[in-house]
Write a protein that holds these residues in place. Structure first.
Motif, PDB file in Angstrom:
ATOM      1  N   THR A  17      29.970  31.964  35.286  1.00  0.00           N
ATOM      2  CA  THR A  17      29.724  32.154  36.214  1.00  0.00           C
ATOM      3  C   THR A  17      30.218  33.201  37.507  1.00  0.00           C
ATOM      4  O   THR A  17      31.353  33.926  35.865  1.00  0.00           O
ATOM      5  N   ARG A  18      29.515  34.423  38.384  1.00  0.00           N
ATOM      6  CA  ARG A  18      30.349  34.969  38.626  1.00  0.00           C
ATOM      7  C   ARG A  18      31.650  35.184  39.277  1.00  0.00           C
ATOM      8  O   ARG A  18      31.828  35.916  38.986  1.00  0.00           O
ATOM      9  N   GLU A  19      31.574  33.931  39.341  1.00  0.00           N
ATOM     10  CA  GLU A  19      32.777  33.951  40.261  1.00  0.00           C
ATOM     11  C   GLU A  19      34.561  33.783  39.551  1.00  0.00           C
ATOM     12  O   GLU A  19      35.409  34.747  39.420  1.00  0.00           O
ATOM     13  N   ALA A  20      34.211  33.366  38.328  1.00  0.00           N
ATOM     14  CA  ALA A  20      34.731  33.072  37.280  1.00  0.00           C
ATOM     15  C   ALA A  20      34.879  34.508  36.228  1.00  0.00           C
ATOM     16  O   ALA A  20      35.982  35.362  35.530  1.00  0.00           O
ATOM     17  N   PHE A  21      34.432  35.127  36.885  1.00  0.00           N
ATOM     18  CA  PHE A  21      33.779  36.127  35.583  1.00  0.00           C
ATOM     19  C   PHE A  21      35.139  37.399  36.487  1.00  0.00           C
ATOM     20  O   PHE A  21      35.588  37.960  35.879  1.00  0.00           O
ATOM     21  N   ARG A  22      34.604  37.130  37.933  1.00  0.00           N
ATOM     22  CA  ARG A  22      35.233  38.015  38.661  1.00  0.00           C
ATOM     23  C   ARG A  22      36.904  37.656  38.679  1.00  0.00           C
ATOM     24  O   ARG A  22      37.555  38.664  38.720  1.00  0.00           O
ATOM     25  N   GLU A  23      37.721  36.613  38.360  1.00  0.00           N
ATOM     26  CA  GLU A  23      38.323  36.222  38.730  1.00  0.00           C
ATOM     27  C   GLU A  23      39.464  36.578  37.249  1.00  0.00           C
ATOM     28  O   GLU A  23      41.250  37.487  37.042  1.00  0.00           O
ATOM     29  N   ALA A  24      38.784  37.022  36.112  1.00  0.00           N
ATOM     30  CA  ALA A  24      39.185  36.728  34.904  1.00  0.00           C
ATOM     31  C   ALA A  24      38.750  38.179  34.904  1.00  0.00           C
ATOM     32  O   ALA A  24      39.917  38.844  34.009  1.00  0.00           O
ATOM     33  N   TYR A  25      38.047  39.196  34.935  1.00  0.00           N
ATOM     34  CA  TYR A  25      38.646  40.049  34.820  1.00  0.00           C
ATOM     35  C   TYR A  25      39.658  40.739  35.852  1.00  0.00           C
ATOM     36  O   TYR A  25      40.384  41.886  35.130  1.00  0.00           O
ATOM     37  N   ALA A  26      39.988  40.713  36.970  1.00  0.00           N
ATOM     38  CA  ALA A  26      40.722  40.664  37.811  1.00  0.00           C
ATOM     39  C   ALA A  26      42.481  40.467  37.437  1.00  0.00           C
ATOM     40  O   ALA A  26      42.877  41.904  36.844  1.00  0.00           O
ATOM     41  N   ALA A  27      42.556  39.579  36.786  1.00  0.00           N
ATOM     42  CA  ALA A  27      43.681  38.970  35.457  1.00  0.00           C
ATOM     43  C   ALA A  27      43.604  40.187  34.791  1.00  0.00           C
ATOM     44  O   ALA A  27      45.045  40.313  34.299  1.00  0.00           O
ATOM     45  N   ALA A  28      42.962  40.460  33.467  1.00  0.00           N
ATOM     46  CA  ALA A  28      42.501  40.652  32.845  1.00  0.00           C
ATOM     47  C   ALA A  28      43.288  42.060  32.569  1.00  0.00           C
ATOM     48  O   ALA A  28      44.015  43.031  32.443  1.00  0.00           O
ATOM     49  N   VAL A  29      42.505  43.006  33.575  1.00  0.00           N
ATOM     50  CA  VAL A  29      43.155  44.301  34.285  1.00  0.00           C
ATOM     51  C   VAL A  29      44.120  44.265  34.446  1.00  0.00           C
ATOM     52  O   VAL A  29      44.616  45.254  34.558  1.00  0.00           O
ATOM     53  N   SER A  30      45.487  43.636  34.900  1.00  0.00           N
ATOM     54  CA  SER A  30      46.546  43.796  35.887  1.00  0.00           C
ATOM     55  C   SER A  30      47.272  42.783  34.226  1.00  0.00           C
ATOM     56  O   SER A  30      48.623  43.265  34.460  1.00  0.00           O
ATOM     57  N   ALA A  31      46.680  42.671  33.189  1.00  0.00           N
ATOM     58  CA  ALA A  31      47.647  41.947  32.005  1.00  0.00           C
ATOM     59  C   ALA A  31      47.698  42.951  31.090  1.00  0.00           C
ATOM     60  O   ALA A  31      47.121  43.433  30.779  1.00  0.00           O
ATOM     61  N   ALA A  32      49.275  42.797  30.199  1.00  0.00           N
ATOM     62  CA  ALA A  32      48.550  43.941  28.531  1.00  0.00           C
ATOM     63  C   ALA A  32      48.667  43.132  28.519  1.00  0.00           C
ATOM     64  O   ALA A  32      47.860  42.166  28.107  1.00  0.00           O
ATOM     65  N   GLY A  33      48.072  43.834  26.832  1.00  0.00           N
ATOM     66  CA  GLY A  33      47.683  43.630  25.851  1.00  0.00           C
ATOM     67  C   GLY A  33      45.790  44.328  26.045  1.00  0.00           C
ATOM     68  O   GLY A  33      45.576  43.945  27.458  1.00  0.00           O
ATOM     69  N   SER A  34      45.274  43.634  25.211  1.00  0.00           N
ATOM     70  CA  SER A  34      43.734  43.332  25.412  1.00  0.00           C
ATOM     71  C   SER A  34      43.087  42.415  25.511  1.00  0.00           C
ATOM     72  O   SER A  34      43.734  41.022  24.720  1.00  0.00           O
TER      73      SER A  34
END
Ligand SMILES: Cc1ncc(C[n+]2csc(CCOP(=O)(O)OP(=O)(O)O)c2C)c(N)n1
Ligand SMILES: [Mg+2]
Length: 584
Positions: free
Chosen positions: A538-555
């Motif tokens: 879903t769009r909402e899940a994407f936004r949430e996952a993407y926001a978490a990914a850009v602030s997390a360490a690692g790839s």
């Protein structure tokens, strides 16, 4: 340092001259024939080396780095097919004006065409795709030959970063021994060090000074009169590395009153200047519709950079009667509709800066407003559909969410087109990159990781499933070069772009030969290459996952499953809504 043999001396002279010419990073693939080059670069204090195993990926890694930094990035390979694997990246570098330096090791000339192992014809291997080719002489420990070698390396770097920038190929033959094995009497005592041979220690052997193409006062005066009109446009296509400075273009827009139609790869779509300049980014959605059909034509169009990504924009420009001025610092032709009327050979930043001092017309504000209103309507429609999962929405979310500053690499096929249509102009400082020189879907992962190596920005790659599959090998660089990246994988199970073409209606062979659904489960690539892997739907899940990914360490990889045909329908539907809002 004393050189134990002539090959070592030769390799060290090359490494020293690269470093003195401003090269900081060399991309090396393993092999034996290139040993003198590899050892010399590896031991040089001022050169960072990145080891990339697969030469096709290595070529694109260097390309991505050079595209991001504008810095000449050398590649070192062994002889044979290793060198041939650089070819796709060399072609992209040539078309996209990216400064690469190919150092391909070779067998000595007498072994060519003799059946000797791993010996192929490497002469002019990349044909006309390089700005300069030279077969270097075999190493000789003599002062004049070393002066010629040092001169050649300086020339190679300068040519690669010239106008237009591009790839340069030096073929480098070596006889054994290739290792730094002491060879009694091979190097005369007075040559055994690679000190500067009488030149200043930290300067290149030959120091280049480069001027820029510019118009004279009379030519500027004529242009000033021609550009003092009510309705004009600045069309900024994909920028040449290392990109364009926004300030002079913004000043030019201010002086003329012309809106800036900014390609997503122009370097002008995003950044602080969008606060004060009329930067238009939604044109791909509404040009060529009933809305713009009712508008008056522009009187003049000033075109910067390469040909725009947007087909509606290219068609719109082709259909106007406007004067169209293509500005190209290299005097090349980058306008394939052949409707441009003038070619101006000048540095675009300098030209915009000069004209902004001379022009005081200010243009027609109603003309500007047509564009800003259309853009606003396009954004409103996009916002109204912010919960709807379709491919374009992912690009809109990425642009709205990524950290400031960021580097964003978009794959060819739909990602770059969706960035064009749905990546609204914003004040976030985003460096956007794509391989639009030859528009291949090969080497995109490596291009992105090379760019990541060249910046401290957070790096996001948005890529389709076929392009991801194409360069899975490239993912190894994340570990080996200690990089961090967020990869957004838009998985529509094949080439979604082909649904846009008439071939969609020819079944067979559409699905089997064009769309090519493969059903590959990409999740194991996370384990294989040490990446966190998430799937969202879903769009909402994407936004949430993407926001978490850009602030997390690692790839991390965030895979979004999409429906290609339905995404095309949504693009069309949103376009209709935008036009309906504005056409009475
Ligand atoms: C090296 C290379 N091979 C083939 C093509 C032709 N081609 C263009 S787009 C495309 C499909 C890409 O699929 P994907 O990466 O999944 O993106 P999507 O179309 O689904 O957005 C292909 C095969 C190309 N551009 N480059
Ligand atoms: Mg796809």
């Amino acid at each position: 340092m004393t050189a134990p043999n002539r090959n070592t001396l030769w390799g060290r002279a090359i490494a020293a001259e690269l470093a003195r010419s401003g090269v900081s990073t060399v991309v090396i693939s393993p092999g034996s024939r290139s040993t003198p080059l590899t050892v010399a670069c590896d031991e040089h204090d001022d050169l960072e080396t990145v080891s990339v195993l697969d030469e096709r990926s290595a070529g694109f890694f260097a390309l991505g780095r050079a595209r991001r930094t504008g810095e000449v990035t050398p590649l070192i390979s062994t002889s044979g097919t290793a060198a041939a694997n650089y070819h796709p990246a060399v072609i992209e570098a040539s078309e996209g004006r990216v400064p690469l330096l190919l150092l391909t090791a070779d067998r000595p000339p007498e072994l060519r065409d003799s059946g000797a192992n791993q010996t192929v014809d490497q002469e002019k291997l990349y044909g006309d795709a390089v700005r300069w080719y030279k077969d270097l002489p075999e190493p000789v420990a003599a002062e004049r030959t070393l002066r010629s070698l040092r001169t050649d390396i300086c020339r190679a770097v300068r040519t690669a970063e010239g106008t237009p920038a591009g790839p340069v190929h030096l073929n480098v033959p070596f006889k054994k021994p290739l290792e730094p094995t002491p060879l009694e009497g091979d190097v005369p005592a007075d040559l055994s060090s690679v000190a500067a041979m009488g030149r200043e220690a930290d300067k290149p052997f030959v120091s280049p000074t480069t001027g820029h193409a510019q118009l004279d006062d009379q030519e500027l005066h004529t242009l000033t009169e021609e550009l003092s009109v009510d309705r004009g446009l600045i069309v900024a296509g994909p920028a040449d590395p290392p990109g364009i400075t926004a300030e002079p273009v913004t000043a030019f827009s201010h002086a003329t009153g012309f809106p800036i139609l900014a390609d997503p790869l122009s370097g002008l779509r995003f950044g602080g200047h969008t606060r004060v300049a009329p930067v238009i980014g939604g044109y791909d959605s509404y040009l060529g519709t009933a809305l713009t059909d009712s508008w008056p034509d522009p009187e003049v169009v000033v075109r910067l950079g390469a040909s725009p990504t947007s087909k509606p924009l290219r068609k719109y420009l082709a259909a106007t009667d406007a004067r169209q001025l293509v500005v190209d610092p290299a005097g090349a032709w980058r306008e394939a509709e052949f409707t441009a009327t003038d070619l101006i050979v000048a540095d675009p930043e300098r030209l915009c800066g000069q004209l902004s001092q001379l022009i005081r017309s200010g243009g027609d504000s109603a003309w500007r407003e047509r564009w800003t209103k259309a853009d606003a309507a396009h954004s409103e429609v996009l916002t109204a559909h912010s919960e709807r999962l379709f491919e374009g929405g992912i690009l809109a979310d990425v642009v709205a969410t990524l950290p400031d500053p960021s580097t964003l690499v978009v794959s060819n096929s739909m990602p770059v087109r969706d960035l064009d249509r749905f990546g609204a102009a914003s004040t976030t400082s985003i460096t956007t990159l794509g391989n639009r020189g030859a528009s291949g879907i090969d080497g995109v992962v490596s291009t992105a990781l090379g760019a990541a190596h060249g910046t401290t920005d957070h790096l996001t790659l948005v890529i389709g499933d076929l392009a991801y599959y194409h360069d899975l090998n490239g993912l190894l660089a994340i570990q080996r070069a200690d990089l961090e990246a967020t990869i957004v994988l838009i998985n529509n199970n094949g080439g979604g772009i082909f649904h846009q073409l008439p071939i969609e209606n020819f079944e067979p062979p559409f699905t089997r030969q064009f769309k090519t659904p493969h059903g590959i489960d990409f999740e194991p690539t996370g384990r294989l290459y040490g990446l966190a892997y998430r799937r969202v739907d879903t769009r909402e899940a994407f936004r949430e996952a993407y926001a978490a990914a850009v602030s997390a360490a690692g790839s991390q990889v965030i895979e979004v499953e999409t429906d290609a045909a339905a995404s095309h329908d949504t693009r069309d539907e949103l376009q209709r809504e935008t036009v309906d809002r504005l056409v009475e």
